[in-house]
Design a protein around this motif. Structure first.
Motif, mmCIF file in Angstrom:
data_model
loop_
_atom_site.group_PDB
_atom_site.id
_atom_site.type_symbol
_atom_site.label_atom_id
_atom_site.label_comp_id
_atom_site.label_asym_id
_atom_site.label_seq_id
_atom_site.Cartn_x
_atom_site.Cartn_y
_atom_site.Cartn_z
ATOM 1 N N ASP A 288 40.113 -41.780 39.140
ATOM 2 C CA ASP A 288 39.254 -42.324 38.324
ATOM 3 C C ASP A 288 39.000 -41.172 37.580
ATOM 4 O O ASP A 288 38.046 -40.236 37.701
ATOM 5 N N LEU B 218 30.158 -39.921 41.487
ATOM 6 C CA LEU B 218 28.933 -40.447 40.886
ATOM 7 C C LEU B 218 29.079 -40.206 39.322
ATOM 8 O O LEU B 218 29.855 -39.207 38.862
ATOM 9 N N PRO B 219 28.392 -41.049 38.728
ATOM 10 C CA PRO B 219 28.239 -40.688 37.243
ATOM 11 C C PRO B 219 27.903 -39.285 37.123
ATOM 12 O O PRO B 219 28.311 -38.591 36.049
ATOM 13 N N HIS B 220 26.706 -38.887 37.693
ATOM 14 C CA HIS B 220 26.148 -37.462 37.307
ATOM 15 C C HIS B 220 25.838 -36.706 38.786
ATOM 16 O O HIS B 220 25.465 -37.573 39.834
ATOM 17 N N ASP C 84 22.570 -38.216 40.563
ATOM 18 C CA ASP C 84 22.720 -39.282 41.029
ATOM 19 C C ASP C 84 23.041 -39.195 42.719
ATOM 20 O O ASP C 84 22.842 -40.212 43.228
ATOM 21 N N LEU D 24 31.784 -43.745 43.725
ATOM 22 C CA LEU D 24 32.999 -43.979 43.183
ATOM 23 C C LEU D 24 34.103 -43.208 43.674
ATOM 24 O O LEU D 24 34.020 -42.180 44.162
ATOM 25 N N SER E 84 37.186 -41.120 34.773
ATOM 26 C CA SER E 84 35.899 -41.261 34.008
ATOM 27 C C SER E 84 34.659 -40.830 35.005
ATOM 28 O O SER E 84 33.492 -40.819 34.628
ATOM 29 N N VAL E 85 34.942 -40.479 36.328
ATOM 30 C CA VAL E 85 33.955 -40.194 37.241
ATOM 31 C C VAL E 85 33.226 -38.581 36.807
ATOM 32 O O VAL E 85 34.008 -37.703 36.399
ATOM 33 N N GLY E 86 31.956 -38.811 36.331
ATOM 34 C CA GLY E 86 31.432 -37.446 36.254
ATOM 35 C C GLY E 86 31.031 -36.299 36.812
ATOM 36 O O GLY E 86 31.157 -35.186 36.628
ATOM 37 N N ARG F 219 38.880 -47.331 34.297
ATOM 38 C CA ARG F 219 38.374 -46.873 35.290
ATOM 39 C C ARG F 219 39.049 -47.801 36.605
ATOM 40 O O ARG F 219 38.989 -48.944 36.476
#
Length: 260
Positions: A136, A214-216, A219, A176, A138-140, A4
């Protein structure tokens, strides 16, 4: 393992372009999505001179969820709702010119195969701010906010609000891969590809954008409950007449040369 990119507290200024897109009405949504992410993206890869090129494919129904305040609209009209945004970062103006030249006869002519309308917005020197060192993966979940400046508010004040208040507050609150953009005036004339439209009525145009992750998706509510973000929402009517939030269903990282 996915690495990340680090979220930074100090913004990096970028030379960028933001291109909202609307698909052809006579193509099924799934067909348009796959063409944009597939054949069209492959043409972009071969063009060169681009540091980063991302496609943000908007969800069909999840939009308009930014908090409304009096005189600030948050729900885009159906007939003027975008299907996605292309985000481009370049090193400098000569590279921008080289990239555009490389698109002649290829990418520009291909846009008619999938789009009905594309608006080209150049952000200019200092018109892009990143609180991340790069894309990034990995950002959801990502959100794209399209911002409309309140007429009567000077562009410098709008620029200051977006880059020195709105963007930094979101990044500090935990967003993020945060990027903020303000558009130069009249830059839509720089994007005149054949076979499609390049204009919107004044009341439905935008003057800036913020992209954050954001992760989800769930969020987002937590981010909006942050006191500093709540304060930005309370202030938004002083500078803006619209904040249109679009949920990103799919992010396609077509070119990622940042930091290489």
């Amino acid at each position: 393992m996915v690495v990340r990119p680090v979220t930074t507290t100090t913004a990096t200024k970028t030379l960028s372009g933001i291109y909202p897109v609307r698909y052809r009405a006579d193509l099924p949504r799934r067909v348009a999505d796959e063409y944009w992410a597939g054949p069209h993206a492959e043409l972009v890869k071969r063009g060169g001179h681009i540091l980063e090129y991302n496609q943000y494919h908007f969800a069909e129904t999840d939009h308009g969820y930014w908090p409304a305040t009096p005189t600030v609209g948050t729900h885009p009209a159906e007939m003027f709702r975008w299907n996605g945004v292309t985000e481009v970062r370049l090193r400098n103006y000569p590279e921008m010119a080289r990239a555009a030249y490389g698109m002649l006869g290829t990418i520009f002519h291909d846009e008619q195969n999938v789009f009905d309308n594309v608006l080209g917005h150049v952000c200019g020197p200092g018109g892009g701010s990143w609180w991340t060192v790069g894309h990034d993966p990995s950002v959801g979940h990502r959100t794209v906010l399209l911002l409309r400046r309140r007429r009567g508010v000077r562009r410098r004040r709008f620029h200051t609000f977006v880059h020195n208040a709105f963007g930094p507050v979101l990044a500090a609150a935990g967003a993020l891969d945060t990027r903020a953009y303000t558009f130069l005036p009249f830059t839509g004339i720089a994007h005149r590809t054949p076979g499609l439209a390049h204009s919107y009525p004044p009341g439905h145009r935008h003057d800036g954008a913020i992209i954050f992750g954001l992760p989800h998706r769930n969020d987002v509510a937590g981010l909006l409950s942050d006191p500093a973000v709540d304060d930005i929402v309370a202030q938004q009517a002083q500078t803006l007449t619209a904040v249109h939030a679009y949920s990103v269903a799919r992010t396609v990282s077509v070119i990622d040369q940042v930091g290489r």
